[in-house]
Scaffold this motif. Structure first.
Motif, short mmCIF file in Angstrom:
data_model
loop_
_atom_site.label_atom_id
_atom_site.label_comp_id
_atom_site.label_asym_id
_atom_site.label_seq_id
_atom_site.Cartn_x
_atom_site.Cartn_y
_atom_site.Cartn_z
N MET A 1 19.77 -22.82 -3.06
CA MET A 1 20.55 -21.73 -3.54
C MET A 1 20.63 -20.70 -2.44
O MET A 1 19.87 -20.76 -1.51
CB MET A 1 19.92 -21.14 -4.76
N THR A 32 14.52 -21.90 4.89
CA THR A 32 14.59 -22.48 3.55
C THR A 32 13.23 -22.94 3.08
O THR A 32 12.88 -22.78 1.90
CB THR A 32 15.58 -23.66 3.53
N TYR A 36 11.72 -21.16 -0.44
CA TYR A 36 11.60 -21.87 -1.71
C TYR A 36 10.22 -22.45 -1.95
O TYR A 36 9.79 -22.59 -3.10
CB TYR A 36 12.65 -22.99 -1.78
N ALA A 153 18.20 -27.95 3.14
CA ALA A 153 17.49 -27.88 1.87
C ALA A 153 16.20 -28.69 1.89
O ALA A 153 15.27 -28.41 1.13
CB ALA A 153 18.39 -28.38 0.74
N SER A 156 12.52 -27.08 2.09
CA SER A 156 11.70 -26.68 0.94
C SER A 156 10.61 -27.71 0.63
O SER A 156 9.43 -27.35 0.58
CB SER A 156 12.60 -26.46 -0.28
N ASP A 283 10.84 -35.25 -2.47
CA ASP A 283 11.96 -34.32 -2.35
C ASP A 283 12.55 -34.31 -0.94
O ASP A 283 13.74 -34.08 -0.75
CB ASP A 283 11.48 -32.91 -2.73
N ARG A 287 16.86 -34.94 -0.93
CA ARG A 287 17.89 -33.94 -0.62
C ARG A 287 18.88 -34.42 0.45
O ARG A 287 20.10 -34.37 0.22
CB ARG A 287 17.23 -32.63 -0.20
N TYR A 341 14.75 -33.10 -8.71
CA TYR A 341 14.73 -31.73 -8.18
C TYR A 341 15.45 -31.67 -6.82
O TYR A 341 16.17 -30.71 -6.53
CB TYR A 341 13.28 -31.27 -8.03
N GLY A 345 18.81 -29.46 -5.86
CA GLY A 345 18.81 -28.56 -4.72
C GLY A 345 19.89 -28.86 -3.71
O GLY A 345 20.43 -27.95 -3.07
N GLN A 348 23.86 -27.97 -5.62
CA GLN A 348 24.31 -26.75 -6.30
C GLN A 348 25.29 -25.93 -5.48
O GLN A 348 26.28 -25.41 -6.02
CB GLN A 348 23.10 -25.90 -6.68
#
Length: 482
Positions: A1, A32, A36, A153, A156, A283, A287, A341, A345, A348
């Motif tokens: 975000m 980032t 996050y 992203a 994170s 994650d 991403r 998740y 991320g 969005q």
């Protein structure tokens, strides 16, 4: 975000999509990661804070909530600062604020002081770093933007894998005060990342051509608003805002409470903190992979539905994970939660840009984050209240899963009924009447005329050059040719 700033780059500058862009991507990756992962990594200190100040789970959950609320809710403030001073100075000052907050928190004597230092000051510093970094990333990338956003992203989960075990080690060796002090020193790296955000410069033009054109542009260019509230007239934007606000009520709850969940089951602190590392490791790959998939030609027009699927996946994972009774179940939960998740991320920002367009994206993201900040401020503390009342993590994860699933239904069905017909508009232009087709042919004929004019002008110019003694000097520019 991300960002809310309306810091317009120089007109006529094409995104490099390479070169220094990769350096900017590296800086955005680090920013980032801190922005996050930090609110989640701080949760490893919650047990010590509860013992130190004699507070409950809901009281410590406010730390992460305030951090996220500052990260989300300061969009309009970042807009003003970036427009006034630029991205690079704002990011460097933000790095100082982020570090100062953690250093001051190491001397705190009450939970309220932790709220003000770690929550407000550090949260503001991270916001002043994250939002301008997203702006610079979008300026430096165009064709490769989905991939760049996915790689950025990924910062994170990478930092989550590192900061959570590191926080546990720091707490064991230096206590929570020493851990906060060392983390504050690490946040100074945000200043170095801000220095990498070199602004793009427009191509240089000759002085005689630049001065008159620049004066005309300055007179004709209207003053741009800091925030364009006309985006609220777009039904797609309203649906996205409502869905995103519901989603963040439960999206950040599991990462905040999963460590305490494992500790409640009787597992060691280091083993419990390792769950966040598992989540972050999955994650890391989710991403960028989802960013690549979203950039495919046949997927990009339907990325809204892919985003809705990611939210449904995340919500169902929370509901199933609420039934975990041992460490193996929590590990499986973290694997699937990391996949879902990561998808959320990575998608969005691309989805919001697809709904409102590139022109209104800066204002739209700022307003969305402002609305989400209210939900973020309520989500984890409400889950903490449920935990204090029931003393069972099952209900915490079930409520979070229901909230995320509801947001997916709002976005999916709202998009299906309200935005589905938009892509059909260009098809009407194909089926044109005979009269319209004749009118369409006229511009093609007119386009051919400048070619003959250009040829004539070249002949005249050549004629003038052949006898310079009679005709004098000739400036070969478009104005003399015409």
């Amino acid at each position: 975000m991300g960002a809310a700033a309306v810091d317009d780059g120089p007109t006529g500058v094409k995104a490099p999509d390479g070169g220094w862009s990769w350096v900017v991507l590296c800086g955005s990756f680090v920013i980032t990661g801190f922005s996050y992962a930090f609110p989640k990594a701080v949760s490893v200190f919650f047990k010590e804070l509860i013992r130190e100040f004699g507070v409950g789970y809901s009281d410590t959950a406010w730390i992460s909530s305030i951090l996220l609320a500052m990260l989300y809710g300061t969009g309009p403030l970042c807009s003003v600062l970036v427009n006034r001073f630029g991205c690079r100075p704002v990011m460097m000052v933000g790095g100082l604020f982020a570090s100062l907050g953690m250093i001051l928190a190491s001397f705190a004597t009450s939970i309220i002081q932790i709220y003000l230092t770690t929550g407000v000051i550090t949260g503001l510093g991270l916001a002043l770093n994250f939002q301008p970094s997203l702006i610079m990333l979008n300026r430096y990338f165009d064709q490769k933007r989905p991939l760049a956003n996915g790689l950025s992203a990924a910062g994170s989960p990478v930092f989550l894998c590192c900061l959570s075990p590191l926080g546990q080690v720091l707490q064991y060796n230096f206590g929570w005060r020493g851990g906060f002090l060392i983390l504050g020193g690490m946040l100074l790296n945000c200043c170095a990342c801000g220095a990498l955000m070199r602004p793009l410069e427009p191509p240089k033009k000759p002085v005689d051509q630049e001065e008159p054109s620049s004066k005309v542009v300055e007179k004709m260019k209207p003053k741009k608003k800091l925030l364009d509230f006309t985006v609220f007239k777009d039904r797609g934007f309203l649906i996205y805002t409502i869905a995103a606000s519901i989603m963040v009520l439960g999206l950040f709850v599991p990462p905040v409470f999963v460590v305490s969940y494992a500790k409640d089951l009787g597992y060691q602190d280091t083993k419990a903190a390792f769950l966040l590392s598992i989540l972050g490791f999955i994650d890391i790959f989710a991403r960028p992979t989802c960013g690549i998939i979203a950039g495919l030609k046949w997927v990009r027009p339907r990325c809204v539905y892919l985003f809705a699927f990611a939210m449904v996946f995340n919500g169902i994972t929370d509901l199933v994970g609420s039934m975990s009774v041992d460490y193996t179940h929590l590990v499986i939960f973290c694997i699937f939660f990391g996949i879902s998740y990561g998808m959320v991320g990575a998608l969005q920002f691309e989805v919001l840009m697809a709904i409102v367009g590139t022109e209104k994206f800066p204002s739209a993201i700022g307003l969305v984050l402002l609305m989400e900040a209210m939900a973020v401020l309520v989500g984890p503390p409400s889950a903490g209240k449920i935990l204090d009342a029931t003393h069972r993590y099952m209900f915490v994860f079930m409520v979070a899963g229901c909230e995320v699933t509801l947001s997916a239904l709002v976005l999916g069905f709202g998009n299906f009924f309200c935005i589905k017909k938009k892509p059909e508009e260009p098809m009407k232009e194909v089926a044109a009447s005979p009269a319209e087709s004749e009118q369409l042919k006229k511009p093609d004929e007119e386009e051919k005329r400048p070619e003959s004019i250009t040829v004539d002008s070249i002949e005249v110019e050549q004629f003038l050059k052949e006898d310079t003694e009679k005709n004098g000097e000739v400036n070969t520019n478009p104005e003399t040719c015409v």
